[in-house]
Design a protein around this motif. Structure first.
Motif, PDB file in Angstrom:
ATOM      1  N   VAL A   1      -7.501   3.067   4.868  1.00 35.76           N
ATOM      2  CA  VAL A   1      -7.369   2.655   3.466  1.00 35.76           C
ATOM      3  C   VAL A   1      -8.703   2.048   3.044  1.00 35.76           C
TER       4      VAL A   1
ATOM      5  N   VAL B   1       0.844  -1.207   0.000  1.00 37.46           N
ATOM      6  CA  VAL B   1       0.000   0.000   0.000  1.00 37.46           C
ATOM      7  C   VAL B   1       0.877   1.253   0.000  1.00 37.46           C
TER       8      VAL B   1
ATOM      9  N   CYS C   1      -7.161  -2.239   7.213  1.00 35.39           N
ATOM     10  CA  CYS C   1      -7.543  -1.130   6.322  1.00 35.39           C
ATOM     11  C   CYS C   1      -8.311  -0.065   7.108  1.00 35.39           C
TER      12      CYS C   1
END
Ligand code: PMP
Length: 649
Positions: A47, A13, A42
């Motif tokens: 994210v 990421v 996440c």
């Protein structure tokens, strides 16, 4: 799972966020509860995460990409992703007409692909094959007639051997070692990874071990030929054997371990329906002399296409091409055209029988599928004995055998048709003495130059050996892949053509005539034949060196002439030759070389292709040597040994 203090997903990421031109990073994962920790991470890291069906990866990916017009796909098994390389991939997509951009010859573990949302949407709507739904991009990559597919090539040679991906525990050890030498606060550049590996070569031990273990696995790279295998089922439902040609079928390419369907070719390379790329040493069974998509030949075909394909009367192109053949083939005084090599050889035999008033024929080599020839081979089912009995297969380079045969059939032999050479050179004077012996008996001498024509020389083997036959058959390489063949020869014999029946609807089809004119003109204009010899010879020399280096000279030999070299396999105490050849084929295919027991060089094969082939040879021969040494070759064969469909050379 962590590499250092960060998890693998964090590494990926972080790299994704550094790609120039990226607006949003989305992690796509499955609805399976096992993937809950991914969703939790996440959420904590702010994210965006998308969950979709576990099996239908394509559908899941479409959901994750909703709202974007351009998509970059990264995978979480590549922690060493280089954002600069990914940025180049994205730039290539955005600045060209491409629907899809992939990467070629980069280290395994820098994987990145970019594509338009429209292409993804079309794939998700139309993909039916299980293999196209359980992966995201095969549907797009395999339809190059529909999608513009481009590739970002690695600028440094030899990097495709590097393995930086995460598949098994050894990879993890390797990656943990290497990250200790990489910058902490930003994703590494691939050059930094290479530098770290050069400075600390000990790290490669982990990755080398993985490579080697993989090489010794008797199984294929998972899923590599799935689409081929699936498509075969569909093909075999409507086409016996699923192919029109033995040598292009599952009889020679084991299902699940080899490609079976090709989507397109370019230069010296082809791509299969699974999206695998190959350097093609088969060259479509030898008609491809210049290369796939040769610009001059293609332009000639396109130009002719606008005028028409088949006409109601003869086309002037027939005469134009015939005039060229008379100029370049030493024995050609008159010419007739056909479509396949078998048309030409069968016409030559009928002509010889009509001209001499005799029925018997002698053959040496392969001459096609028609009754008069195939009846004399082991594939003779369906041919009446009355026909087979008239044909006799004679050994090459054995004047005594021909002499005995002629004596046994006085004034009965119409002709001898032969490949002037395939595996081994004729003895000095053999062809000239043979010609004399046949002439004395009133038997016509026919060279089958369907392969050697436009390959050994523009004028074929007869030009090379300086011996001219009465008739010659040509085909394959004449039209760079277009279906065309010819019988050429002495005017007085060819005049008999008007009395026999050699007459076909498509024999004057204009696209093939135009392609042949363009092919021959190019061969006269450019050093095509010289290149076939030089490149073929250089490849053969280096191949023989590798065979020697791996101690395999007693089981593998390369014979023939440089433009068409043939591999010969011999039995070893630990394995039959068919088993050795099967492992050879399977390993070469795994390494991106399409090969069927010979080097069929074309003009488009370049240095990079030769390097690629030699790299594949090196690893393949290493594996064969090791398996023979340990006596496990037969046991480790991933499929039954391939048997030749007809053995005549
Ligand atoms: N003669 C020779 C020497 C050949 O190699 C072949 C094909 N392999 C043929 C004739 C028959 O040609 P086709 O398959 O085009 O009919």
């Amino acid at each position: 799972m962590g590499l250092d203090k960060h998890t693998i997903l964090e590494w990926v990421v972080r790299a994704a966020n550094c790609i120039t031109g990226i607006d949003k990073v989305v992690v796509a994962t499955s609805e399976n509860a096992n993937d809950n920790p991914i969703v939790d991470w996440c959420t904590k890291a702010f994210v965006k995460c998308y969950r979709g069906p576990e099996e239908d990866v394509l559908d899941r990916f479409l959901g994750a990409a909703e709202g974007a017009d351009t998509v970059v796909r990264l995978t979480a098994d590549c922690p060493l992703l280089d954002p600069a390389v990914c940025s180049q991939v994205l730039r290539l997509l955005k600045t060209t007409d491409a629907d899809y951009v992939g990467m070629a010859n980069w280290p395994d573990g820098l994987d990145c692909e970019a594509f338009t949302f429209d292409a993804l949407k079309a794939a998700a709507a139309e993909a039916k094959l299980e293999s196209e739904r359980s992966h995201v991009t095969p549907f797009i990559r395999n339809r190059r007639h529909r999608f513009q597919v481009r590739t970002l090539e690695c600028p440094l040679p030899g990097l495709r051997k590097e393995r930086w991906t995460l598949d098994d525990p050894q990879d993890l050890l390797f990656l943990r070692e290497v990250v200790a030498y990489l910058p902490e606060h930003r994703p590494p550049w691939y050059a930094e990874v290479l530098e770290a590996l050069d400075k600390h070569p000990g790290i490669r031990v982990f990755n080398a071990a993985t490579e080697r273990n993989e090489g010794y696995e008797p199984s294929m790279t998972e899923g590599s030929f799935e689409v081929s295998a699936e498509f075969l089922e569909r093909a075999e439902a409507v086409i016996p054997l699923g192919s029109q040609t033995f040598s292009k079928s599952r009889l020679q390419y084991p299902v699940g371990h080899a490609p079976l369907f090709i989507t397109h070719g370019e230069g010296g390379r082809v791509w299969d329906v699974d999206g695998n790329e190959y350097v093609d040493l088969v060259s479509a069974l030898l008609p491809v002399t210049l290369g796939y998509g040769d610009p001059d030949v293609d332009a000639a075909i396109r130009a002719q296409l606008s005028d028409g394909i088949s006409f109601s009367l003869a086309s002037t192109l027939e005469t134009e091409l015939a005039e060229r053949l008379v100029e370049v083939v030493p024995s050609a005084e008159m010419v007739r055209f056909g479509k396949n090599g078998s048309d030409a050889t069968s016409a030559a035999i009928r002509l010889a029988r009509a001209y001499t008033g005799r029925d018997h024929v002698a053959v040496m080599g392969y001459h096609g599928w028609h009754d008069w020839y195939i009846g004399a081979t082991s594939r003779n089912k369906g041919v009446p004995d009355a026909v087979s009995d008239l044909t006799t297969m004679l050994p090459y380079d054995d004047l005594g055998a021909v002499c005995d045969y002629l004596k046994a059939h006085p004034s009965e032999v119409a002709c001898l048709i032969m490949e002037p050479m395939n595996r081994r050179d004729p003895s000095l004077g053999y062809l000239a003495e043979l010609k004399e012996m046949l002439r004395a008996e009133g038997t016509l001498f026919i060279f089958d130059e369907v392969i050697t024509g436009f390959r050994y020389g523009l004028g074929g083997a007869q030009e090379l050996f300086g011996v001219t036959p009465d008739l010659t058959t040509l085909g394959k390489g004449m039209g760079n892949g277009m279906p065309i063949s010819a019988v050429v020869g002495r005017a007085d014999v060819m005049a008999e053509m008007t009395e026999i029946c050699f007459s076909g609807t498509f024999s004057g089809e204009a696209l093939s005539l135009a392609a042949s004119i363009a092919t021959i003109d190019k061969m006269r204009r450019e050093p095509v034949i010289t290149e076939l010899w030089q490149r073929g010879w250089s490849l053969a020399k280096q191949t023989r060196r590798l065979i020697r280096r791996h101690g395999l000279t007693s089981v593998i030999q390369l014979v023939g002439k440089a433009p068409w070299m043939l591999l010969e396999f011999a039995d070893h105490p630990a394995a039959r030759k068919e088993a050795i050849q099967t492992l050879f084929s399977v390993e070469m295919l795994r390494r991106g070389v399409l090969i069927l027991g010979s080097h069929n060089i074309c003009y488009a094969h370049n240095d990079a292709d030769v390097a690629w082939i030699l790299e594949a040879y090196d690893s393949t021969l290493a594996r064969i040597a090791k398996e023979l040494e340990t006596g496990s070759l037969e046991a480790h064969l991933p499929c039954p040994a391939i048997q030749p469909s007809i053995r005549v050379r």
